[in-house]
Design a protein around this motif. Structure first.
Motif, PDB file in Angstrom:
ATOM      1  N   ARG A  20       0.668  -1.140  -0.010  1.00  0.00           N
ATOM      2  CA  ARG A  20      -0.103  -0.114  -0.186  1.00  0.00           C
ATOM      3  C   ARG A  20       0.842   1.200  -0.147  1.00  0.00           C
ATOM      4  NH1 ARG A  20      -4.942  -1.941   1.347  1.00  0.00           N
ATOM      5  NH2 ARG A  20      -6.019   0.206   1.922  1.00  0.00           N
ATOM      6  N   PHE A  21       0.346   2.030  -0.435  1.00  0.00           N
ATOM      7  CA  PHE A  21       1.142   3.666  -0.510  1.00  0.00           C
ATOM      8  C   PHE A  21       0.274   4.686  -0.098  1.00  0.00           C
ATOM      9  CE2 PHE A  21       1.828   7.566  -2.631  1.00  0.00           C
ATOM     10  CZ  PHE A  21       3.357   7.917  -2.306  1.00  0.00           C
ATOM     11  N   ALA A  22       0.724   5.027   1.286  1.00  0.00           N
ATOM     12  CA  ALA A  22      -0.343   6.057   1.939  1.00  0.00           C
ATOM     13  C   ALA A  22      -1.623   5.449   2.268  1.00  0.00           C
ATOM     14  CB  ALA A  22      -0.328   7.346   1.383  1.00  0.00           C
ATOM     15  N   GLY A  23      -1.820   4.215   2.541  1.00  0.00           N
ATOM     16  CA  GLY A  23      -3.134   3.576   2.752  1.00  0.00           C
ATOM     17  C   GLY A  23      -3.738   3.377   1.436  1.00  0.00           C
ATOM     18  N   ILE A  24      -3.458   3.381   0.356  1.00  0.00           N
ATOM     19  CA  ILE A  24      -4.162   3.255  -1.168  1.00  0.00           C
ATOM     20  C   ILE A  24      -3.241   1.889  -1.549  1.00  0.00           C
ATOM     21  CG2 ILE A  24      -4.771   4.120  -3.221  1.00  0.00           C
ATOM     22  CD1 ILE A  24      -4.229   6.644  -2.259  1.00  0.00           C
ATOM     23  N   ARG A  27      -1.317  -1.234  -6.724  1.00  0.00           N
ATOM     24  CA  ARG A  27      -1.323  -1.681  -7.989  1.00  0.00           C
ATOM     25  C   ARG A  27      -2.635  -0.761  -8.586  1.00  0.00           C
ATOM     26  NH1 ARG A  27      -1.836  -7.955  -9.458  1.00  0.00           N
ATOM     27  NH2 ARG A  27       0.417  -7.590  -9.087  1.00  0.00           N
ATOM     28  N   PRO A  28      -3.886  -0.803  -7.969  1.00  0.00           N
ATOM     29  CA  PRO A  28      -4.956   0.035  -8.539  1.00  0.00           C
ATOM     30  C   PRO A  28      -4.404   1.572  -8.430  1.00  0.00           C
ATOM     31  CG  PRO A  28      -5.717  -1.354  -6.736  1.00  0.00           C
ATOM     32  CD  PRO A  28      -4.495  -1.574  -6.638  1.00  0.00           C
ATOM     33  N   LEU A  29      -3.675   2.004  -7.665  1.00  0.00           N
ATOM     34  CA  LEU A  29      -3.212   3.314  -7.644  1.00  0.00           C
ATOM     35  C   LEU A  29      -2.383   3.464  -8.991  1.00  0.00           C
ATOM     36  CD1 LEU A  29      -2.906   6.194  -6.534  1.00  0.00           C
ATOM     37  CD2 LEU A  29      -1.186   5.260  -5.192  1.00  0.00           C
ATOM     38  N   ALA A  30      -1.263   2.571  -9.158  1.00  0.00           N
ATOM     39  CA  ALA A  30      -0.512   2.753 -10.385  1.00  0.00           C
ATOM     40  C   ALA A  30      -1.140   2.591 -11.795  1.00  0.00           C
ATOM     41  CB  ALA A  30       0.531   1.485 -10.052  1.00  0.00           C
ATOM     42  N   ALA A 115     -12.820   8.040 -10.773  1.00  0.00           N
ATOM     43  CA  ALA A 115     -12.300   6.457  -9.995  1.00  0.00           C
ATOM     44  C   ALA A 115     -10.998   6.832  -9.256  1.00  0.00           C
ATOM     45  CB  ALA A 115     -11.867   5.535 -11.074  1.00  0.00           C
ATOM     46  N   LEU A 116     -10.095   7.549  -9.644  1.00  0.00           N
ATOM     47  CA  LEU A 116      -8.604   7.802  -8.771  1.00  0.00           C
ATOM     48  C   LEU A 116      -9.147   8.876  -7.780  1.00  0.00           C
ATOM     49  CD1 LEU A 116      -5.801   7.654  -8.522  1.00  0.00           C
ATOM     50  CD2 LEU A 116      -5.570   9.628 -10.076  1.00  0.00           C
TER      51      LEU A 116
END
Length: 298
Positions: A20-24, A27-30, A115-116
């Protein structure tokens, strides 16, 4: 009951924990960030390429569009007819295709950005155990994505307007100040014809008659699109404020975020309604606005 023996050389497998990145979720974030970057690049690269090659003869492209349109505008005015000359028809057809392609890409971008934004703001609401720095980073990212969404929406609206009335959209490529040569002479004749058309009983040249009608269509398109956006924003504002009222007072973070979005939705509705009213007025009486444009005041 016997214990399962631990065999040498074999490690117990631990359940996979998504990074996770900062709680996100990373993979979906990227994927979403990559899609946003690719679509923004496509907004600038793809429309001129596709507009030139989709059902076009290649005589008009982004590099020669302004020059081609100005030449075609002079020829069209001198032809003294309502129907487009071949040169004008090619320029208008190219600009129509350009706006259609750009509107489609911008619409896809808007969906991805929404979505983002939902991913980022939901992570912010769940960020109970994150440090102050990471929470501030989520807020900054959320504000940036929200602004990016507003820009994508404005791009969709502008390109729908341009696709509905590409001829009026092309008028912005004419010289805004004092022009010389054939273009300058033609613009002076158009201004004189517009002044005469404001009087009663004066005959409007066929080309000017089409300009007036298309200019009204240009603003009517934006009035309709902005009206639809206003309806969506009103619905969004109602949903947000209902959720705000249903959220417990102890959940201060959620209430604060919903309150800000509610205020933003209401403010956006007011701005869009101003756009609707301004364009409805121009649609009803397009001649003054068109005259102001040719005088350099629009």
């Amino acid at each position: 009951m016997t214990a399962t023996p631990h065999l040498p050389g074999r490690r117990r497998q631990r359940p996979a924990v998504p990074s996770r990145f900062a709680g996100i979720p990373a993979r979906p974030l990227a994927l979403l960030v990559g899609a946003v970057v690719a679509l923004i690049a496509a907004l600038f690269v793809v429309p001129p390429l596709l507009a030139e090659h989709i059902a076009g003869d290649g005589s008009v492209d982004q590099d020669n569009l302004a020059a081609s349109f100005r030449t075609a505008f002079v020829e069209y005015w001198r032809a003294g007819r309502r129907d487009f000359t071949p040169g004008m028809d090619r320029a208008v057809d190219y600009w129509f295709r350009f706006h259609v392609v750009k509107a489609v890409i911008a619409a896809i971008l808007l969906v991805v950005v929404v979505a983002l934004g939902m991913l980022v703001w939901r992570a912010f609401l769940r960020a109970r155990d994150l440090g102050t720095g990471r929470r501030a980073g989520l807020v900054s990212a959320g504000v940036f994505v929200t602004m990016l969404g507003a820009g994508a929406l404005a791009t969709v609206m502008a390109n729908i307007q341009g696709a509905v009335a590409p001829f009026s959209s092309l008028l912005t490529l004419l010289p805004s100040g004092a022009a010389e040569g054939e273009t300058g002479d033609t613009l002076r004749q158009v201004r004189e014809a517009l002044d005469a058309a404001s009087g009663k009983g004066e005959r409007t040249p066929p080309a000017l008659d089409l300009m007036i009608d298309d200019f009204a269509r240009y603003h009517a398109a934006l009035a309709v699109v902005a009206g639809l956006v206003a309806v969506v924003l009103i619905g969004l504002a109602v949903v947000v404020w209902r959720r705000f009222a249903a959220t417990e007072a102890a959940d201060r973070r959620t209430r604060r975020l919903l309150g800000w979005f509610g205020v933003l939705a209401v403010a956006s509705v007011l701005v869009v309604l101003v756009v609707v009213m301004a364009n409805v007025g121009t649609t009803a009486d397009p001649k003054p606005a068109l005259a102001a444009f040719f005088e350099g005041g629009w």
